[in-house]
Design a protein around this motif. Structure first.
Motif, PDB file in Angstrom:
ATOM      1  N   TYR A 308      -5.086 -53.984 130.923  1.00  0.00           N
ATOM      2  CA  TYR A 308      -3.934 -53.260 130.247  1.00  0.00           C
ATOM      3  C   TYR A 308      -3.400 -54.248 129.090  1.00  0.00           C
ATOM      4  O   TYR A 308      -3.108 -53.885 128.090  1.00  0.00           O
ATOM      5  N   TRP A 309      -3.529 -55.672 129.487  1.00  0.00           N
ATOM      6  CA  TRP A 309      -2.710 -56.560 128.486  1.00  0.00           C
ATOM      7  C   TRP A 309      -3.844 -57.249 127.573  1.00  0.00           C
ATOM      8  O   TRP A 309      -3.621 -57.991 126.698  1.00  0.00           O
ATOM      9  N   GLY A 310      -5.151 -56.667 127.697  1.00  0.00           N
ATOM     10  CA  GLY A 310      -6.156 -57.219 126.598  1.00  0.00           C
ATOM     11  C   GLY A 310      -6.892 -56.113 125.887  1.00  0.00           C
ATOM     12  O   GLY A 310      -6.620 -55.787 124.889  1.00  0.00           O
ATOM     13  N   LEU A 311      -7.793 -55.568 126.956  1.00  0.00           N
ATOM     14  CA  LEU A 311      -8.652 -54.346 126.235  1.00  0.00           C
ATOM     15  C   LEU A 311      -7.760 -53.213 125.566  1.00  0.00           C
ATOM     16  O   LEU A 311      -8.058 -52.463 124.832  1.00  0.00           O
ATOM     17  N   ARG A 312      -6.510 -52.960 126.082  1.00  0.00           N
ATOM     18  CA  ARG A 312      -5.811 -51.882 125.562  1.00  0.00           C
ATOM     19  C   ARG A 312      -5.540 -52.132 124.027  1.00  0.00           C
ATOM     20  O   ARG A 312      -5.473 -50.908 123.326  1.00  0.00           O
ATOM     21  N   HIS A 313      -5.243 -53.238 123.675  1.00  0.00           N
ATOM     22  CA  HIS A 313      -5.073 -53.507 122.246  1.00  0.00           C
ATOM     23  C   HIS A 313      -6.231 -53.269 121.440  1.00  0.00           C
ATOM     24  O   HIS A 313      -6.041 -53.184 120.075  1.00  0.00           O
ATOM     25  N   LEU A 314      -7.528 -53.309 121.922  1.00  0.00           N
ATOM     26  CA  LEU A 314      -8.741 -53.043 121.174  1.00  0.00           C
ATOM     27  C   LEU A 314      -9.175 -51.744 121.060  1.00  0.00           C
ATOM     28  O   LEU A 314      -9.839 -51.439 120.091  1.00  0.00           O
ATOM     29  N   THR A 315      -8.543 -50.854 121.810  1.00  0.00           N
ATOM     30  CA  THR A 315      -8.967 -49.537 121.772  1.00  0.00           C
ATOM     31  C   THR A 315      -7.816 -48.660 121.252  1.00  0.00           C
ATOM     32  O   THR A 315      -8.001 -47.217 121.383  1.00  0.00           O
ATOM     33  N   GLY A 316      -6.814 -49.063 120.862  1.00  0.00           N
ATOM     34  CA  GLY A 316      -5.665 -48.541 120.225  1.00  0.00           C
ATOM     35  C   GLY A 316      -4.751 -47.741 121.407  1.00  0.00           C
ATOM     36  O   GLY A 316      -4.064 -46.906 121.150  1.00  0.00           O
ATOM     37  N   GLY A 317      -4.716 -48.277 122.500  1.00  0.00           N
ATOM     38  CA  GLY A 317      -3.691 -47.806 123.543  1.00  0.00           C
ATOM     39  C   GLY A 317      -4.494 -47.128 124.633  1.00  0.00           C
ATOM     40  O   GLY A 317      -5.694 -47.617 124.966  1.00  0.00           O
ATOM     41  N   GLN A 318      -3.836 -46.667 125.623  1.00  0.00           N
ATOM     42  CA  GLN A 318      -4.460 -46.068 126.991  1.00  0.00           C
ATOM     43  C   GLN A 318      -5.192 -44.602 126.633  1.00  0.00           C
ATOM     44  O   GLN A 318      -4.575 -43.683 127.167  1.00  0.00           O
ATOM     45  N   ASN A 319      -6.222 -44.711 125.780  1.00  0.00           N
ATOM     46  CA  ASN A 319      -6.843 -43.469 125.683  1.00  0.00           C
ATOM     47  C   ASN A 319      -7.993 -43.284 126.577  1.00  0.00           C
ATOM     48  O   ASN A 319      -8.399 -44.014 127.186  1.00  0.00           O
ATOM     49  N   ASP A 320      -9.013 -42.231 125.981  1.00  0.00           N
ATOM     50  CA  ASP A 320      -9.928 -41.898 126.744  1.00  0.00           C
ATOM     51  C   ASP A 320     -10.983 -42.909 126.688  1.00  0.00           C
ATOM     52  O   ASP A 320     -11.813 -43.172 127.610  1.00  0.00           O
ATOM     53  N   THR A 321     -10.933 -43.613 125.642  1.00  0.00           N
ATOM     54  CA  THR A 321     -12.013 -44.546 125.429  1.00  0.00           C
ATOM     55  C   THR A 321     -11.714 -45.877 126.278  1.00  0.00           C
ATOM     56  O   THR A 321     -12.214 -46.403 126.969  1.00  0.00           O
ATOM     57  N   TYR A 322     -10.410 -46.168 126.407  1.00  0.00           N
ATOM     58  CA  TYR A 322      -9.846 -47.353 127.249  1.00  0.00           C
ATOM     59  C   TYR A 322     -10.504 -46.925 128.765  1.00  0.00           C
ATOM     60  O   TYR A 322     -10.609 -47.822 129.461  1.00  0.00           O
ATOM     61  N   ASN A 323      -9.708 -45.853 129.017  1.00  0.00           N
ATOM     62  CA  ASN A 323     -10.007 -45.400 130.702  1.00  0.00           C
ATOM     63  C   ASN A 323     -11.602 -45.386 130.748  1.00  0.00           C
ATOM     64  O   ASN A 323     -11.778 -45.943 132.146  1.00  0.00           O
ATOM     65  N   SER A 324     -12.092 -44.823 130.013  1.00  0.00           N
ATOM     66  CA  SER A 324     -13.724 -45.112 130.299  1.00  0.00           C
ATOM     67  C   SER A 324     -14.388 -46.367 130.312  1.00  0.00           C
ATOM     68  O   SER A 324     -15.093 -46.552 131.390  1.00  0.00           O
ATOM     69  N   LEU A 325     -13.971 -47.363 129.499  1.00  0.00           N
ATOM     70  CA  LEU A 325     -14.428 -48.622 129.687  1.00  0.00           C
ATOM     71  C   LEU A 325     -13.872 -49.256 130.999  1.00  0.00           C
ATOM     72  O   LEU A 325     -14.760 -49.852 131.504  1.00  0.00           O
TER      73      LEU A 325
END
Length: 480
Positions: A308-325
């Motif tokens: 949440y505090w790292g990858l979320r900033h690289l995917t543009g938020g808690q989107n489908d890409t974020y949740n899948s990764l």
């Protein structure tokens, strides 16, 4: 009891036969534990009290005193409403999970023994504060038992457990103390089995027996909070490699004890089945719902994870890409960290040492805490006894505890700000990030550092026979 304590210290590099020293260590550490438990109770109880809503929820929940230095939030009180605990429904048997992902009918998102403890804590309770009070009474003895075991195994190093902030912050935050107690008890069982009987000078238990007893304790811990179950594999490998006491014949490697290793794994599996089976038979849907809930849980703001505090900033938020990764990377990296820890331990064994089973367990826990999508603050209670049992440098422990304090003092204020829609304070978001990322860096280090760290004394010397004393030499007269 006194004979056992003397035995633990008589056959080692350190002589610890003076009962007075042990009594002093136990007295000081237990008094400090009681003091911190009482302090922690007062901090958390501030979230409850009159007046109450009809369901027994306090009007003061969840903020309590917004100006308090230590936030009063506790999962114990949170769980009072929403899991049918306030309705005294026996867990798992009648419930399930709805299409919206919400649990109902007494199901809680914890393994069955933790759910059973929650049900016991609710007996006779009509409000969230009463539930908290009853739960605290159930939890406190486990905290004291941990202190006693750590004091016997590590002497004054027990103060890392008994005299540091995590007991205040988390002893009554969630149901961590019982599972921590099973882990420490497994180490104590291995130590007791390795200790030498004063009459025979031999081990009290065989390595197989010690491993089986420890694996049963770890399996019980698995039915409380899962993570001790990871430790069965390093323990089985330790028994497989015959610990550090097997003879080497003509320079050959120690013969591997496959039968003993299988018994260790089987004992854990049988224990888990025996505990889980009644719930599976009487309420399979409710039992499965707890697993489904955890499987669907996402790495949100309340999980305190690097995702949440790292990858979320690289995917543009808690989107489908974020949740899948997160759904893919988290389990892969956890398994990879487990494999790395086991390999590092095996390398120690191949280089001539005993397989460092406890260090490997600790390294696996560090990997799990680092990469899992949920990293609740109270997980500090999981790793803290391993700081006590293993020779981790004090600076690492202090840095970890400072980061933990920063996280606890800010994350629960952050929840309140997000709920109310108030402007975010820089020091709150900064304190959360400090805690998350310092923990992350230290956990990466500990994956390697735990395996290299030996056990603390007197734990490390239990079962080792003292070297024979050299006879005094006769003085040779000087030449005339």
């Amino acid at each position: 009891m006194s004979e056992g304590l003397n035995t633990l210290y008589r056959y080692g590099r350190f002589t610890f036969s003076r009962r007075g020293d042990m009594v002093l260590i136990l007295t000081v550490s237990l008094l400090l534990t009681l003091l911190l438990l009482a302090w922690g109770y007062q901090v958390k109880a501030a979230c409850g009290g009159e007046p109450y809503f009809p369901d027994g929820r306090s009007h003061r929940w969840p903020v309590g005193d917004p100006n308090a230095i230590v936030p009063c939030y506790s999962d114990l009180m949170y769980l009072w409403v929403g899991r049918d605990i306030n309705n005294h429904v026996f867990p798992y048997i009648h419930g399930g999970i709805g299409a919206d992902g919400q649990l109902f009918g007494g199901v809680v998102e914890y393994p069955v023994l933790s759910g059973l403890l929650m049900w016991l804590g609710a007996i006779g309770a009509n409000t969230d504060l009463q539930f908290f009070q009853h739960s605290a009474l159930l939890l406190a003895p486990f905290g004291l038992a941990i202190t006693i075991m750590l004091a016997v195994l590590t002497r004054w190093n027990v103060l890392w457990w008994a005299a540091t902030p995590p007991l205040v912050l988390y002893a009554f935050h969630n149901w961590e103390l019982p599972v921590v107690a099973t882990t420490v008890a497994a180490v104590a069982a291995m130590a007791w089995g390795a200790s030498l009987h004063p009459a025979t000078g031999e081990r009290r238990w065989s390595l197989r027996t010690s491993g089986i007893v420890a694996s049963v304790l770890l399996a019980i811990g698995f039915c409380l909070k899962l993570y001790p179950g990871f430790f069965v594999l390093p323990l089985a490998i330790y028994v497989l490699t015959r610990g550090d006491g097997a003879p080497v014949v003509a320079g050959a490697r120690k013969a591997l004890d496959w039968v003993g290793a299988v018994w260790v794994a089987a004992a854990a599996a049988i224990t888990v089945i025996l505990v889980q089976l009644p719930f599976m038979i009487l309420g399979y849907d409710g039992w499965k719902a707890a697993l489904t809930f955890q499987g669907k849980r996402r790495a949100d703001v309340d999980t305190n994870s690097i995702w949440y505090w790292g990858l979320r900033h690289l995917t543009g938020g808690q989107n489908d890409t974020y949740n899948s990764l997160v759904g893919v990377l988290s389990p892969i990296l956890i398994v990879a960290s487990f494999a790395l820890a086991i390999y590092l331990g095996w390398r120690v064994y191949r280089n001539g040492g005993a397989y460092p089973w406890l260090g490997v367990c600790a390294a696996m826990l560090a990997g799990f805490m680092l990469f899992h999508k949920v990293h609740s603050p109270q997980y500090t209670l999981w790793i803290l006894p391993l700081f006590v049992l293993l020779r981790i440098h004090w600076s690492v422990i202090v840095a970890y505890l400072i980061a933990d304090l920063s996280l606890d003092l800010t994350i629960f204020r952050l929840f309140g700000i997000l709920t109310s829609g108030a402007p975010m304070k820089w020091w709150v978001i900064g304190g959360v990030n400090l805690g998350v990322w310092v923990h992350a860096v230290l956990l990466v280090y500990l994956i390697f550092g735990f395996v290299r760290a030996g056990m603390r004394e007197p734990l490390a010397s239990i079962g080792r026979r003292p070297a024979p004393e050299e006879p005094e030499s006769t003085p040779v007269p000087a030449p005339v």
